[in-house]
Design an enzyme around this catalytic site. Structure first.
Site, PDB file in Angstrom:
ATOM      1  CE1 TYR A   1      -9.361  -3.212   0.576  1.00 51.81           C
ATOM      2  CE2 TYR A   1      -8.325  -1.316  -0.450  1.00 51.81           C
ATOM      3  CZ  TYR A   1      -8.235  -2.453   0.327  1.00 51.81           C
ATOM      4  OH  TYR A   1      -7.027  -2.832   0.863  1.00 51.81           O
TER       5      TYR A   1
ATOM      6  CD  GLU B   1      -9.021  -9.317  -3.362  1.00 57.54           C
ATOM      7  OE1 GLU B   1      -9.896  -9.007  -2.550  1.00 57.54           O
ATOM      8  OE2 GLU B   1      -7.860  -9.632  -3.020  1.00 57.54           O
TER       9      GLU B   1
ATOM     10  CG  HIS C   1      -5.477  -6.277  -0.192  1.00 54.33           C
ATOM     11  ND1 HIS C   1      -6.700  -6.277   0.446  1.00 54.33           N
ATOM     12  CD2 HIS C   1      -5.551  -7.233  -1.162  1.00 54.33           C
ATOM     13  CE1 HIS C   1      -7.480  -7.190  -0.140  1.00 54.33           C
ATOM     14  NE2 HIS C   1      -6.808  -7.770  -1.120  1.00 54.33           N
TER      15      HIS C   1
ATOM     16  CE  LYS D   1      -4.027  -2.108   2.314  1.00 53.37           C
ATOM     17  NZ  LYS D   1      -4.965  -1.988   3.454  1.00 53.37           N
TER      18      LYS D   1
ATOM     19  CG  ASN E   1      -3.600  -2.035   6.981  1.00 57.71           C
ATOM     20  OD1 ASN E   1      -3.516  -1.724   5.790  1.00 57.71           O
ATOM     21  ND2 ASN E   1      -4.610  -2.732   7.475  1.00 57.71           N
TER      22      ASN E   1
HETATM   23  O1  CDP Z   1      -6.970  -5.733   5.021  1.00 54.76           O
HETATM   24  P1  CDP Z   1      -7.765  -6.700   5.888  1.00 54.76           P
HETATM   25  O2  CDP Z   1      -8.385  -7.829   5.114  1.00 54.76           O
HETATM   26  O3  CDP Z   1      -6.951  -7.176   7.067  1.00 54.76           O
HETATM   27  O4  CDP Z   1      -8.945  -5.832   6.559  1.00 54.76           O
HETATM   28  P2  CDP Z   1     -10.432  -5.507   6.034  1.00 54.76           P
HETATM   29  O5  CDP Z   1     -11.348  -5.636   7.192  1.00 54.76           O
HETATM   30  O6  CDP Z   1     -10.752  -6.287   4.800  1.00 54.76           O
HETATM   31  O7  CDP Z   1     -10.355  -3.955   5.690  1.00 54.76           O
HETATM   32  C1  CDP Z   1      -9.769  -3.519   4.483  1.00 54.76           C
HETATM   33  C2  CDP Z   1      -8.897  -2.329   4.777  1.00 54.76           C
HETATM   34  O8  CDP Z   1      -9.710  -1.244   5.230  1.00 54.76           O
HETATM   35  C3  CDP Z   1      -7.887  -2.505   5.907  1.00 54.76           C
HETATM   36  O9  CDP Z   1      -6.709  -3.184   5.507  1.00 54.76           O
HETATM   37  C4  CDP Z   1      -7.601  -1.076   6.281  1.00 54.76           C
HETATM   38  O10 CDP Z   1      -6.707  -0.446   5.368  1.00 54.76           O
HETATM   39  C5  CDP Z   1      -8.981  -0.441   6.141  1.00 54.76           C
HETATM   40  N1  CDP Z   1      -9.703  -0.377   7.440  1.00 54.76           N
HETATM   41  C6  CDP Z   1      -9.784   0.846   8.112  1.00 54.76           C
HETATM   42  O11 CDP Z   1      -9.284   1.859   7.615  1.00 54.76           O
HETATM   43  N2  CDP Z   1     -10.422   0.911   9.337  1.00 54.76           N
HETATM   44  C7  CDP Z   1     -10.991  -0.177   9.872  1.00 54.76           C
HETATM   45  N3  CDP Z   1     -11.620  -0.085  11.049  1.00 54.76           N
HETATM   46  C8  CDP Z   1     -10.928  -1.421   9.201  1.00 54.76           C
HETATM   47  C9  CDP Z   1     -10.270  -1.485   7.997  1.00 54.76           C
HETATM   48 MG    MG Z   2      -9.872  -7.803   3.686  1.00 49.41          MG
END
Ligand code: CDP
Ligand code: MG
Length: 140
Positions: free
Chosen positions: A51, A128, A117, A11, A114
């Site tokens: 997303y 994807e 992805h 990212k 973070n």
């Molecule tokens: O990336 P991952 O699958 O671990 O998490 P997700 O629940 O699929 O969320 C996608 C992305 O949204 C995360 O990697 C974060 O960059 C963002 N996110 C956020 O900004 N705030 C949150 N509370 C949860 C996710």
């Molecule tokens: Mg995810």
């Protein structure tokens, strides 16, 4: 365990801090092979399409703006159980919860920014990968 492919994205927070090589080393040390990789600049619309599963979440707009804020590196990782293995190497979404040694524990700046992805299931991995790569770009 079967050989799988998963979609990974390094990212903007990580590309801006010149961490592509350090993150790739984590994948390779875990036995994941980088079988396709390119650095691209997403538009906010393209990030939003990628997303779209999160479209109703409160963080969606901020997430799409962030993903379009600088180049990303999109990549296909291959290996035994690659989808789950990559999730382990990445660590928990919130770096405060990520296990020591994981990419997010070492590099992530916040729950939003973070660093990586990774696909979460075989169906999403296939979708994807197809979003970013043509079959011709997947040489194994
Ligand atoms: O990336 P991952 O699958 O671990 O998490 P997700 O629940 O699929 O969320 C996608 C992305 O949204 C995360 O990697 C974060 O960059 C963002 N996110 C956020 O900004 N705030 C949150 N509370 C949860 C996710
Ligand atoms: Mg995810």
């Amino acid at each position: 365990m079967a050989t799988e492919r998963t979609l990974s994205i390094i990212k903007p927070d990580a590309t801006k801090r010149n961490l592509t090589g350090k993150i790739n080393a984590k994948f390779e040390e875990a036995g994941l092979r980088i079988v396709a990789q390119k650095r691209i600049q997403l538009s906010k619309e393209q990030a939003g399409e990628f997303y779209k599963v999160h479209a109703e979440r409160p963080f969606y707009d901020e997430l799409c703006t962030f993903m379009a804020s600088a180049p990303v590196v999109v990549q296909v990782l291959e290996g035994d159980g690659a989808i789950q293995k990559n999730r382990e190497v990445m660590g928990a979404t919130n770096p405060a919860d990520a296990a020591p040694g994981t990419i997010r524990a070492e590099f992530a700046e916040s729950v939003g920014e973070n660093s990586v992805h990774g696909s979460d299931a075989p169906e999403t991995a296939a979708e994807e990968i197809a979003y970013f790569f043509s079959g011709l770009e997947l040489v194994g």
